[in-house]
Design a protein around this motif. Structure first.
Motif, PDB file in Angstrom:
ATOM      1  N   UNK A 177      39.919   4.283  40.508  1.00 38.70           N
ATOM      2  CA  UNK A 177      40.062   2.829  40.531  1.00 38.70           C
ATOM      3  C   UNK A 177      39.188   2.269  41.648  1.00 38.70           C
ATOM      4  N   UNK A 178      38.337   1.332  41.298  1.00 40.09           N
ATOM      5  CA  UNK A 178      37.494   0.640  42.274  1.00 40.09           C
ATOM      6  C   UNK A 178      36.770   1.586  43.230  1.00 40.09           C
ATOM      7  N   UNK A 179      36.247   2.693  42.724  1.00 42.34           N
ATOM      8  CA  UNK A 179      35.497   3.633  43.551  1.00 42.34           C
ATOM      9  C   UNK A 179      36.359   4.599  44.345  1.00 42.34           C
ATOM     10  N   UNK A 180      37.670   4.471  44.283  1.00 44.00           N
ATOM     11  CA  UNK A 180      38.588   5.388  44.949  1.00 44.00           C
ATOM     12  C   UNK A 180      38.986   6.454  43.930  1.00 44.00           C
ATOM     13  N   UNK A 181      39.048   7.727  44.346  1.00 44.08           N
ATOM     14  CA  UNK A 181      39.330   8.828  43.419  1.00 44.08           C
ATOM     15  C   UNK A 181      40.418   9.758  43.976  1.00 44.08           C
ATOM     16  N   UNK A 182      41.631   9.258  44.188  1.00 44.14           N
ATOM     17  CA  UNK A 182      42.666  10.146  44.734  1.00 44.14           C
ATOM     18  C   UNK A 182      43.089  11.218  43.743  1.00 44.14           C
ATOM     19  N   UNK A 183      43.487  12.359  44.311  1.00 43.11           N
ATOM     20  CA  UNK A 183      43.983  13.493  43.526  1.00 43.11           C
ATOM     21  C   UNK A 183      45.410  13.796  43.973  1.00 43.11           C
ATOM     22  N   UNK A 184      46.221  14.222  43.007  1.00 42.24           N
ATOM     23  CA  UNK A 184      47.623  14.516  43.270  1.00 42.24           C
ATOM     24  C   UNK A 184      47.945  15.873  42.648  1.00 42.24           C
ATOM     25  N   UNK A 185      48.169  16.870  43.481  1.00 41.54           N
ATOM     26  CA  UNK A 185      48.382  18.246  43.026  1.00 41.54           C
ATOM     27  C   UNK A 185      49.867  18.511  42.810  1.00 41.54           C
ATOM     28  N   UNK A 186      50.212  19.081  41.672  1.00 38.78           N
ATOM     29  CA  UNK A 186      51.609  19.366  41.363  1.00 38.78           C
ATOM     30  C   UNK A 186      51.821  20.873  41.220  1.00 38.78           C
ATOM     31  N   UNK A 187      51.191  21.482  40.213  1.00 40.54           N
ATOM     32  CA  UNK A 187      51.361  22.908  39.920  1.00 40.54           C
ATOM     33  C   UNK A 187      52.838  23.300  39.909  1.00 40.54           C
ATOM     34  N   UNK A 188      53.600  22.584  39.067  1.00 36.68           N
ATOM     35  CA  UNK A 188      55.040  22.833  38.995  1.00 36.68           C
ATOM     36  C   UNK A 188      55.619  22.323  37.682  1.00 36.68           C
ATOM     37  N   UNK A 189      56.813  22.812  37.394  1.00 31.93           N
ATOM     38  CA  UNK A 189      57.553  22.371  36.218  1.00 31.93           C
ATOM     39  C   UNK A 189      58.278  21.070  36.526  1.00 31.93           C
ATOM     40  N   UNK A 190      58.279  20.180  35.568  1.00 36.46           N
ATOM     41  CA  UNK A 190      59.137  19.002  35.578  1.00 36.46           C
ATOM     42  C   UNK A 190      60.136  19.252  34.454  1.00 36.46           C
ATOM     43  N   UNK A 191      61.258  19.838  34.819  1.00 38.98           N
ATOM     44  CA  UNK A 191      62.226  20.272  33.811  1.00 38.98           C
ATOM     45  C   UNK A 191      63.594  20.459  34.457  1.00 38.98           C
ATOM     46  N   UNK A 192      64.621  20.193  33.683  1.00 41.31           N
ATOM     47  CA  UNK A 192      65.987  20.362  34.182  1.00 41.31           C
ATOM     48  C   UNK A 192      66.415  21.824  34.218  1.00 41.31           C
ATOM     49  N   UNK A 193      65.625  22.700  33.573  1.00 43.35           N
ATOM     50  CA  UNK A 193      65.982  24.118  33.568  1.00 43.35           C
ATOM     51  C   UNK A 193      64.953  24.984  34.295  1.00 43.35           C
ATOM     52  N   UNK A 194      64.092  24.392  35.118  1.00 42.67           N
ATOM     53  CA  UNK A 194      63.068  25.122  35.875  1.00 42.67           C
ATOM     54  C   UNK A 194      63.018  24.599  37.305  1.00 42.67           C
ATOM     55  N   UNK A 195      62.402  25.346  38.195  1.00 44.80           N
ATOM     56  CA  UNK A 195      62.156  24.957  39.591  1.00 44.80           C
ATOM     57  C   UNK A 195      63.361  24.257  40.208  1.00 44.80           C
ATOM     58  N   UNK A 196      63.208  23.007  40.615  1.00 44.81           N
ATOM     59  CA  UNK A 196      64.288  22.279  41.289  1.00 44.81           C
ATOM     60  C   UNK A 196      65.150  21.470  40.327  1.00 44.81           C
ATOM     61  N   UNK A 197      64.973  21.680  39.030  1.00 46.09           N
ATOM     62  CA  UNK A 197      65.786  21.062  37.975  1.00 46.09           C
ATOM     63  C   UNK A 197      65.624  19.540  37.888  1.00 46.09           C
ATOM     64  N   UNK A 198      64.442  19.035  38.269  1.00 50.24           N
ATOM     65  CA  UNK A 198      64.189  17.597  38.187  1.00 50.24           C
ATOM     66  C   UNK A 198      63.040  17.324  37.215  1.00 50.24           C
ATOM     67  N   UNK A 199      63.170  16.294  36.361  1.00 51.67           N
ATOM     68  CA  UNK A 199      62.077  15.935  35.447  1.00 51.67           C
ATOM     69  C   UNK A 199      61.115  14.930  36.083  1.00 51.67           C
ATOM     70  N   UNK A 200      60.993  14.951  37.404  1.00 49.19           N
ATOM     71  CA  UNK A 200      60.087  14.043  38.106  1.00 49.19           C
ATOM     72  C   UNK A 200      59.624  14.701  39.402  1.00 49.19           C
ATOM     73  N   UNK A 201      58.518  14.177  39.921  1.00 48.21           N
ATOM     74  CA  UNK A 201      58.026  14.633  41.213  1.00 48.21           C
ATOM     75  C   UNK A 201      57.240  13.494  41.853  1.00 48.21           C
ATOM     76  N   UNK A 202      57.376  13.356  43.169  1.00 47.90           N
ATOM     77  CA  UNK A 202      56.580  12.394  43.920  1.00 47.90           C
ATOM     78  C   UNK A 202      55.509  13.184  44.663  1.00 47.90           C
ATOM     79  N   UNK A 203      54.259  12.754  44.493  1.00 45.80           N
ATOM     80  CA  UNK A 203      53.123  13.488  45.043  1.00 45.80           C
ATOM     81  C   UNK A 203      52.288  12.593  45.956  1.00 45.80           C
ATOM     82  N   UNK A 204      51.920  13.128  47.124  1.00 46.54           N
ATOM     83  CA  UNK A 204      51.012  12.429  48.021  1.00 46.54           C
ATOM     84  C   UNK A 204      49.577  12.776  47.653  1.00 46.54           C
TER      85      UNK A 204
END
Length: 176
Positions: free
Chosen positions: A144-171
């Motif tokens: 957007x407007x010449x800015x190119x931020x990247x947000x790394x997850x490498x994780x499951x968004x699932x109620x039966x995997x990892x931390x059991x959440x279907x969401x993640x907040x990424x910096x």
């Protein structure tokens, strides 16, 4: 004489716009810009509402969502993104006419959203709908407007995997 006609034409156009805006306001409909009172800009971009009679261009957020290349990594659930910036926060459902969020696939979306300033972080989530809603998110990039931020997850968004959440907040990160 020619200048007089141009001024008269401009005045007539301004008067017609004011009349249409007044009629829209009287009917309780927010005024919009363009010949049919809408401005759609690029494909997949919603209409731009006027603020106090002045059309304000919205930035085009080009979002790329990378689904990991793992077994059952894809999802048919409804996916949402919330963008947190230095000035504002906006949310949007990510959907287009394609079969989105399949294993090993990159999905691209162009969103006309209000300006949030410099993007600090995002929240990406799904509504856990469908037969196998679990989703392996690799990363998200936004242009957007010449800015190119990247947000790394490498994780499951699932109620039966990892931390059991279907969401993640990424910096934002310099690279993934």
């Amino acid at each position: 004489m020619r200048i007089g006609r141009v001024v008269a034409g401009t005045m007539a156009l301004a008067a017609a716009t004011i009349m249409a805006t007044s009629e829209s306001a009287a009917a309780g409909v927010p005024p919009r810009i363009g010949s049919d009172h809408t401005y759609s800009g690029r494909q997949n971009t919603p209409s731009v509402l006027l603020h106090k009679g002045i059309g304000v261009a919205q930035p085009q957020y080009r979002v790329a969502v990378y689904t990991g290349n793992k077994e059952d990594a894809g999802t048919d659930a409804n996916v949402y993104i919330t963008i947190y910036g230095t000035r504002d926060t906006v949310g949007h459902r990510l959907d287009n006419s394609e079969n989105n969020f399949e294993s090993g696939k990159t999905d691209r979306f162009t969103l006309g959203l209000r300006n949030v300033g410099r993007i600090k972080s995002i929240k990406i989530s799904h509504d856990n709908s469908g037969e196998k809603p679990g989703w392996y998110l690799k990363k998200v990039t936004i242009d957007v407007n010449g800015d190119h931020p990247k947000f790394c997850a490498n994780r499951w968004l699932a109620e039966d995997e990892d931390d059991h959440r279907p969401y993640v907040k990424l910096d934002r990160k310099p690279r993934c």
